[in-house]
Design a protein around this motif. Structure first.
Motif, PDB file in Angstrom:
ATOM      1  N   ASN A  19       0.837  -1.200   0.000  1.00 45.67           N
ATOM      2  CA  ASN A  19       0.000   0.000   0.000  1.00 45.67           C
ATOM      3  C   ASN A  19       0.873   1.251   0.000  1.00 45.67           C
ATOM      4  N   GLN A  20       0.247   2.397   0.052  1.00 51.53           N
ATOM      5  CA  GLN A  20       0.967   3.665  -0.076  1.00 51.53           C
ATOM      6  C   GLN A  20       1.826   4.006   1.138  1.00 51.53           C
ATOM      7  N   ARG A  21       1.634   3.279   2.247  1.00 53.67           N
ATOM      8  CA  ARG A  21       2.426   3.584   3.440  1.00 53.67           C
ATOM      9  C   ARG A  21       3.920   3.377   3.213  1.00 53.67           C
ATOM     10  N   ALA A  22       4.274   2.578   2.224  1.00 57.05           N
ATOM     11  CA  ALA A  22       5.684   2.248   1.992  1.00 57.05           C
ATOM     12  C   ALA A  22       6.374   3.198   1.028  1.00 57.05           C
ATOM     13  N   GLY A  23       5.624   4.105   0.413  1.00 56.51           N
ATOM     14  CA  GLY A  23       6.234   4.991  -0.560  1.00 56.51           C
ATOM     15  C   GLY A  23       6.409   4.303  -1.904  1.00 56.51           C
ATOM     16  N   GLY A  24       7.223   4.912  -2.768  1.00 56.47           N
ATOM     17  CA  GLY A  24       7.414   4.404  -4.124  1.00 56.47           C
ATOM     18  C   GLY A  24       8.698   3.614  -4.289  1.00 56.47           C
ATOM     19  N   PHE A  25       9.028   3.367  -5.558  1.00 59.84           N
ATOM     20  CA  PHE A  25      10.192   2.535  -5.893  1.00 59.84           C
ATOM     21  C   PHE A  25      11.444   3.375  -6.177  1.00 59.84           C
ATOM     22  N   GLU A  26      11.392   4.683  -5.926  1.00 62.04           N
ATOM     23  CA  GLU A  26      12.486   5.559  -6.355  1.00 62.04           C
ATOM     24  C   GLU A  26      13.844   5.149  -5.791  1.00 62.04           C
ATOM     25  N   ILE A  27      13.856   4.601  -4.595  1.00 59.60           N
ATOM     26  CA  ILE A  27      15.140   4.297  -3.940  1.00 59.60           C
ATOM     27  C   ILE A  27      15.503   2.804  -4.011  1.00 59.60           C
ATOM     28  N   LEU A  28      14.778   2.033  -4.808  1.00 59.16           N
ATOM     29  CA  LEU A  28      15.072   0.600  -4.876  1.00 59.16           C
ATOM     30  C   LEU A  28      16.502   0.318  -5.321  1.00 59.16           C
ATOM     31  N   ASP A  29      17.014   1.148  -6.233  1.00 59.12           N
ATOM     32  CA  ASP A  29      18.382   0.907  -6.711  1.00 59.12           C
ATOM     33  C   ASP A  29      19.400   1.108  -5.599  1.00 59.12           C
ATOM     34  N   GLN A  30      19.114   2.003  -4.648  1.00 56.44           N
ATOM     35  CA  GLN A  30      20.019   2.172  -3.500  1.00 56.44           C
ATOM     36  C   GLN A  30      20.006   0.950  -2.585  1.00 56.44           C
ATOM     37  N   ILE A  31      18.834   0.377  -2.382  1.00 56.72           N
ATOM     38  CA  ILE A  31      18.730  -0.809  -1.534  1.00 56.72           C
ATOM     39  C   ILE A  31      19.388  -2.001  -2.216  1.00 56.72           C
ATOM     40  N   TRP A  32      19.118  -2.170  -3.495  1.00 59.96           N
ATOM     41  CA  TRP A  32      19.753  -3.248  -4.260  1.00 59.96           C
ATOM     42  C   TRP A  32      21.258  -3.033  -4.369  1.00 59.96           C
ATOM     43  N   ASN A  33      21.659  -1.763  -4.488  1.00 60.10           N
ATOM     44  CA  ASN A  33      23.063  -1.351  -4.529  1.00 60.10           C
ATOM     45  C   ASN A  33      23.821  -1.976  -5.698  1.00 60.10           C
ATOM     46  N   HIS A  34      23.100  -2.210  -6.800  1.00 60.12           N
ATOM     47  CA  HIS A  34      23.718  -2.701  -8.043  1.00 60.12           C
ATOM     48  C   HIS A  34      24.513  -3.986  -7.827  1.00 60.12           C
ATOM     49  N   ASP A  35      23.996  -4.840  -6.955  1.00 61.68           N
ATOM     50  CA  ASP A  35      24.624  -6.133  -6.657  1.00 61.68           C
ATOM     51  C   ASP A  35      23.927  -7.203  -7.493  1.00 61.68           C
ATOM     52  N   GLU A  36      24.607  -7.705  -8.513  1.00 61.77           N
ATOM     53  CA  GLU A  36      23.985  -8.657  -9.436  1.00 61.77           C
ATOM     54  C   GLU A  36      23.623  -9.974  -8.768  1.00 61.77           C
ATOM     55  N   HIS A  37      24.162 -10.229  -7.581  1.00 60.07           N
ATOM     56  CA  HIS A  37      23.867 -11.477  -6.868  1.00 60.07           C
ATOM     57  C   HIS A  37      22.737 -11.315  -5.852  1.00 60.07           C
ATOM     58  N   LYS A  38      22.153 -10.120  -5.797  1.00 58.67           N
ATOM     59  CA  LYS A  38      21.129  -9.851  -4.789  1.00 58.67           C
ATOM     60  C   LYS A  38      19.767  -9.716  -5.463  1.00 58.67           C
ATOM     61  N   ARG A  39      18.736 -10.211  -4.791  1.00 58.84           N
ATOM     62  CA  ARG A  39      17.385 -10.136  -5.332  1.00 58.84           C
ATOM     63  C   ARG A  39      16.494  -9.340  -4.385  1.00 58.84           C
ATOM     64  N   ILE A  40      15.692  -8.462  -4.948  1.00 63.15           N
ATOM     65  CA  ILE A  40      14.694  -7.696  -4.200  1.00 63.15           C
ATOM     66  C   ILE A  40      13.336  -8.369  -4.406  1.00 63.15           C
ATOM     67  N   VAL A  41      12.723  -8.787  -3.299  1.00 59.08           N
ATOM     68  CA  VAL A  41      11.431  -9.467  -3.361  1.00 59.08           C
ATOM     69  C   VAL A  41      10.347  -8.451  -3.016  1.00 59.08           C
ATOM     70  N   LEU A  42       9.508  -8.151  -3.980  1.00 62.91           N
ATOM     71  CA  LEU A  42       8.487  -7.128  -3.827  1.00 62.91           C
ATOM     72  C   LEU A  42       7.239  -7.709  -3.162  1.00 62.91           C
ATOM     73  N   GLY A  43       6.903  -7.202  -1.984  1.00 62.59           N
ATOM     74  CA  GLY A  43       5.708  -7.645  -1.272  1.00 62.59           C
ATOM     75  C   GLY A  43       4.502  -6.846  -1.733  1.00 62.59           C
ATOM     76  N   LEU A  44       3.981  -7.205  -2.903  1.00 68.56           N
ATOM     77  CA  LEU A  44       2.906  -6.431  -3.539  1.00 68.56           C
ATOM     78  C   LEU A  44       1.515  -6.983  -3.241  1.00 68.56           C
ATOM     79  N   VAL A  45       1.461  -8.180  -2.685  1.00 70.95           N
ATOM     80  CA  VAL A  45       0.184  -8.820  -2.369  1.00 70.95           C
ATOM     81  C   VAL A  45       0.010  -8.802  -0.854  1.00 70.95           C
ATOM     82  N   THR A  46      -1.052  -8.198  -0.361  1.00 72.27           N
ATOM     83  CA  THR A  46      -1.198  -8.069   1.085  1.00 72.27           C
ATOM     84  C   THR A  46      -1.613  -9.390   1.722  1.00 72.27           C
ATOM     85  N   SER A  47      -1.078  -9.636   2.899  1.00 71.57           N
ATOM     86  CA  SER A  47      -1.498 -10.794   3.695  1.00 71.57           C
ATOM     87  C   SER A  47      -2.501 -10.385   4.765  1.00 71.57           C
ATOM     88  N   LYS A  48      -2.871  -9.119   4.778  1.00 72.92           N
ATOM     89  CA  LYS A  48      -3.720  -8.606   5.856  1.00 72.92           C
ATOM     90  C   LYS A  48      -5.220  -8.741   5.557  1.00 72.92           C
TER      91      LYS A  48
END
Length: 373
Positions: free
Chosen positions: A278-307
């Motif tokens: 939901n919108q509480r998490a903000g957007g994807f603008e900073i995803l590249d900073q979290i991933w940090n251009h590490d080709e061995h790292k995967r970002i798992v997007l929690g787009l489906v709510t469990s609530k």
């Protein structure tokens, strides 16, 4: 939308961890607490239910399955209580979720923190491992070591240590040895769940707080986590789930990841599960900073709510994955629910059938986005 990658876990469609406790297990826990059944009787019911939900996860097609965290009441405290030097006490305060509150259990230091070779989670993992067929990972979830920084849990550190840094060193070592022992038992996929970063988001976005105190906590978190992960076997996948609180379909924290993204980018995890339902998490603008251009790292997007039980539109999920791929290559993305379904045994406000429907939505959507999955 298609790509290929050599990354295994975290998988294109993955499970965060906790699953809804069935009524039979909740009743058994209550009967055990009341002295109406023995621990062995409760364990038999617990294992029967674990066997059932493992089979259901395998039937759905998940490549990594959990025991639903059925052997614990809390996602974090049961593990912390099992470490040497950590005890249980009544905090007399509950966690203040939006519109609800929890029980008042907590953990505190009772001595120097250390690895416990008899930690009860090891026996629970061995049972899970015995149920998992070839080609499917038994995924173990535990709380991050940072969970012993907060909520008064480390208040007693000066009783046992001359320096805070010495406490952090012992904490990292206790976790390193614990994770190594899970590996020795056959575990190849472990996840450290962590609400600390969402807590820090709330504090660092608050102009009324002492930011220096919380940037120090963030720096210490990076230090401890990376020390715990250093030197682990190369064929062990270690991920984290950045949680915003999950209790009876409520939450604790809001805010964009931007203020903690530089710290998250320093963590030596193989993958990060990020809540984006939901919108509480903000957007994807900073995803590249979290991933940090590490080709061995995967970002798992929690787009489906469990609530909540309502199913998201697959086309909307696919569009959001496309948007995220502008910051992180599709090869380094995956999909999951935003959190588990029962971080505490109370569980979220949906049925077990609705829970499986949510996971099927994750799987079916991921197979559309990544056909090779």
């Amino acid at each position: 939308m298609t790509t290929t990658t050599t990354i295994q876990a975290p998988f294109r469609y993955d499970v965060v961890g906790s699953l809804l406790r069935p009524a039979s297990l909740k009743q058994a826990h209550a009967q055990l607490a009341a002295g109406e059944i023995t621990r062995d009787q409760e364990l038999a019911i617990q294992q029967t239910e674990i066997k059932r939900i493992v089979a259901e996860q395998v039937k759905l097609g998940l490549k990594a399955v959990t025991d639903g965290e059925f052997s614990r009441s809390w996602w974090h405290l049961d593990f912390l209580w099992g470490l040497t030097g950590v005890g249980k006490y009544d905090y007399h305060k509950s966690y203040k979720f939006k519109g609800d509150h929890t029980r008042t259990d907590n953990a505190e230091l009772t001595g120097k923190v250390a690895y416990n070779p008899d930690h009860p989670f090891f026996a629970a993992f061995k049972y899970l491992q015995s149920l998992v067929p070839d080609g499917v990972f038994a995924k173990q979830t535990i709380p991050s070591p940072t969970m012993l920084f907060r909520d008064n849990r480390s208040d007693n550190w000066s009783k046992f240590y001359d320096r805070w840094e010495d406490y952090l060193t012992d904490l990292a070592q206790a976790y390193h040895e614990t994770i190594q022992h899970f590996y020795d038992l056959g575990c190849r996929y472990i996840q450290l769940d962590d609400t600390t970063w969402a807590f820090l988001i709330s504090k660092l976005n608050d102009d009324q707080t002492d930011h220096a105190q919380y940037t120090k906590m963030a720096t210490d978190a990076v230090t401890v986590i990376n020390a715990a992960l250093a030197g682990l076997p190369k064929d062990l996948t270690v991920t984290t789930h950045i949680c915003r609180g999950n209790f009876k379909s409520t939450y604790l924290f809001s805010g964009s990841y931007d203020v903690v993204a530089p710290y998250l980018g320093q963590l030596n995890y193989d993958g990060l599960f990020l809540e984006y339902d939901n919108q509480r998490a903000g957007g994807f603008e900073i995803l590249d900073q979290i991933w940090n251009h590490d080709e061995h790292k995967r970002i798992v997007l929690g787009l489906v709510t469990s609530k909540f039980p309502e199913l998201e539109n697959p086309a909307d999920i696919q569009a959001r994955i496309q948007a995220a791929s502008k910051k992180v290559p599709l090869a380094n993305l995956a999909l999951s629910t935003q959190c588990g379904f029962a971080s505490t045994e109370e569980g979220n406000q949906l049925s077990e059938d609705q829970q499986w429907a949510k996971l099927k939505l994750v799987i079916d959507t991921a197979k559309t986005v990544w056909p090779e999955a």
